[in-house]
Design an enzyme around this catalytic site. Sequence first.
Site, PDB file in Angstrom:
ATOM      1  N   ILE A  91      65.114 -39.460  23.661  1.00  0.00           N
ATOM      2  CA  ILE A  91      64.036 -39.433  23.957  1.00  0.00           C
ATOM      3  C   ILE A  91      63.109 -38.631  22.700  1.00  0.00           C
ATOM      4  CG2 ILE A  91      63.888 -37.004  25.014  1.00  0.00           C
ATOM      5  CD1 ILE A  91      61.892 -38.224  27.073  1.00  0.00           C
ATOM      6  N   MET A 132      59.665 -37.155  21.656  1.00  0.00           N
ATOM      7  CA  MET A 132      58.390 -36.547  21.780  1.00  0.00           C
ATOM      8  C   MET A 132      58.066 -35.760  20.487  1.00  0.00           C
ATOM      9  SD  MET A 132      58.809 -35.108  25.638  1.00  0.00           S
ATOM     10  CE  MET A 132      60.350 -34.445  25.583  1.00  0.00           C
ATOM     11  N   GLY A 146      54.752 -29.798  18.858  1.00  0.00           N
ATOM     12  CA  GLY A 146      55.897 -29.630  19.657  1.00  0.00           C
ATOM     13  C   GLY A 146      55.775 -29.522  21.056  1.00  0.00           C
ATOM     14  N   SER A 147      55.679 -28.041  21.444  1.00  0.00           N
ATOM     15  CA  SER A 147      55.284 -27.601  22.679  1.00  0.00           C
ATOM     16  C   SER A 147      54.051 -28.366  23.182  1.00  0.00           C
ATOM     17  CB  SER A 147      55.411 -26.016  23.017  1.00  0.00           C
ATOM     18  OG  SER A 147      56.717 -25.817  22.728  1.00  0.00           O
ATOM     19  N   HIS A 152      45.671 -36.988  26.575  1.00  0.00           N
ATOM     20  CA  HIS A 152      46.471 -36.917  27.558  1.00  0.00           C
ATOM     21  C   HIS A 152      46.894 -38.227  27.861  1.00  0.00           C
ATOM     22  CE1 HIS A 152      45.458 -32.568  27.979  1.00  0.00           C
ATOM     23  NE2 HIS A 152      46.658 -32.440  27.836  1.00  0.00           N
ATOM     24  N   GLU A 193      64.723 -30.857  32.868  1.00  0.00           N
ATOM     25  CA  GLU A 193      64.968 -30.649  31.345  1.00  0.00           C
ATOM     26  C   GLU A 193      65.413 -29.323  31.371  1.00  0.00           C
ATOM     27  OE1 GLU A 193      63.407 -30.811  26.983  1.00  0.00           O
ATOM     28  OE2 GLU A 193      62.323 -31.753  28.585  1.00  0.00           O
ATOM     29  N   GLN A 229      77.994  -8.096  16.442  1.00  0.00           N
ATOM     30  CA  GLN A 229      78.127  -6.581  16.139  1.00  0.00           C
ATOM     31  C   GLN A 229      79.522  -6.204  16.533  1.00  0.00           C
ATOM     32  OE1 GLN A 229      75.596  -5.283  14.589  1.00  0.00           O
ATOM     33  NE2 GLN A 229      76.605  -3.295  14.497  1.00  0.00           N
ATOM     34  N   GLY A 287      82.308  -6.741  14.496  1.00  0.00           N
ATOM     35  CA  GLY A 287      82.318  -6.300  12.796  1.00  0.00           C
ATOM     36  C   GLY A 287      82.123  -7.279  12.114  1.00  0.00           C
ATOM     37  N   THR A 330      59.297 -23.292  24.125  1.00  0.00           N
ATOM     38  CA  THR A 330      59.369 -21.773  23.524  1.00  0.00           C
ATOM     39  C   THR A 330      59.421 -20.761  24.528  1.00  0.00           C
ATOM     40  OG1 THR A 330      57.155 -21.219  23.009  1.00  0.00           O
ATOM     41  CG2 THR A 330      58.525 -22.657  21.053  1.00  0.00           C
TER      42      THR A 330
END
Length: 391
Positions: free
Chosen positions: A124, A126, A132-133, A180, A243, A337, A340, A366
């Site tokens: 898809i 978009m 983006g968003s 839109h 989604e 972490q 190490g 986001t």
Amino acid sequence: MLQREFTEEQQMFRDAYRKFLAAEIVPHMEDWREAGIVDRSAFRKAGEQGFLMVWPDEQYGGMGDPDFRFEQIIIEETAYARAGDWYNSLHSRLVGPYLTRFGSQEQCQRLLPKCVSGEHVLAIAMTEPDAGSDLAGMRSTAVERDDHWLLNGSKTYISNGINADVVIVAAKTDPDNNPHHMTLFIVERGMAGFERGRNLKKMGLKAQDTAELFFNDVQVPKANVLGEPGKGFIYLMQGLAEERLIGAVGYLSAAQLSWDLTAEFVKERKAFGKPVAAYQNTQFKLAELRTELDIAQCFVDQCVRAFNAGELTAVDAAKAKLVTSELQVKVADAGVQMHGGAGYMDEYAISRQFTDARISPIYAGTSEVMKIIISRDCLGGDYNPFNTRNF
């Protein structure tokens, strides 16, 4: 953690799918990461064994069972097998339902069987360089002609972009009057003017092909318009809850693996004469993460039940997406972490868990957008205090 709810049939499905991954997918993942793309045979083999698209009706080759828990099993086991950069669920459960939800019977009959079998791969489109968003920022357009629509524009960061045979493309169809007013188009491999750019190199998810797509005067037949012209934005919004649920299940599954990898490592790794797991700092940190994971799992499982009942809201899906994507990064970071220097080495799985995780709070909306959605709900005039709702 608390008992989870899967049927006996679904447990058998999980066992069978786990064996399929071990035999057909996991042995090839390293080669596919080096190539930057999963071989198309993965989709075909999954289709042949009934693991690619479970929900479509039997007339299209599926099992005809819409229970989301089957997809949940597929997502969980794929993540735990460290094959999460094979985007099978993007094909099967994110894009596929657009065809049955908004498409015509002719479109379903023509396209779905090959998608179920894995002969054709779905994507898809978009996202654009400047959209983006915020889908209203989209610049791709389509103009209606006598027997077709003339599609122009470009898309970027499109998952399955190289492999895809069928791409659902969103474009504005009245850009001067209504930002839109969008329409969804079914663009198929081989259509004149449809071109693919490079397979983009990424920080993580190395085997997943992500591409730029270009549409230069593509003549899309009117038979390839998905749903009603002008309602594309509404259709996209309707698909976002599912989604984000798909994403949440995957993010959390990856986080569960990161915790297990880390727990195993700190039990074996010694520092100053005793296992790292013997130190209180390690114990407390892993206890905190274990608790967060189990609580998140309960919420995600509840969202799955709500989705199956047709009751999952966009707000609850946003909550699931927010908390699980952030938790995936948090657990992977803690794992690096605690490993190490070994955690920075590519030969240790936790290293890739970290780089794969970083995209999760970004795509499919986001974290900042999720917070906007949630805050509008909980600070809005229709908000119900806790002790007056759901009782």
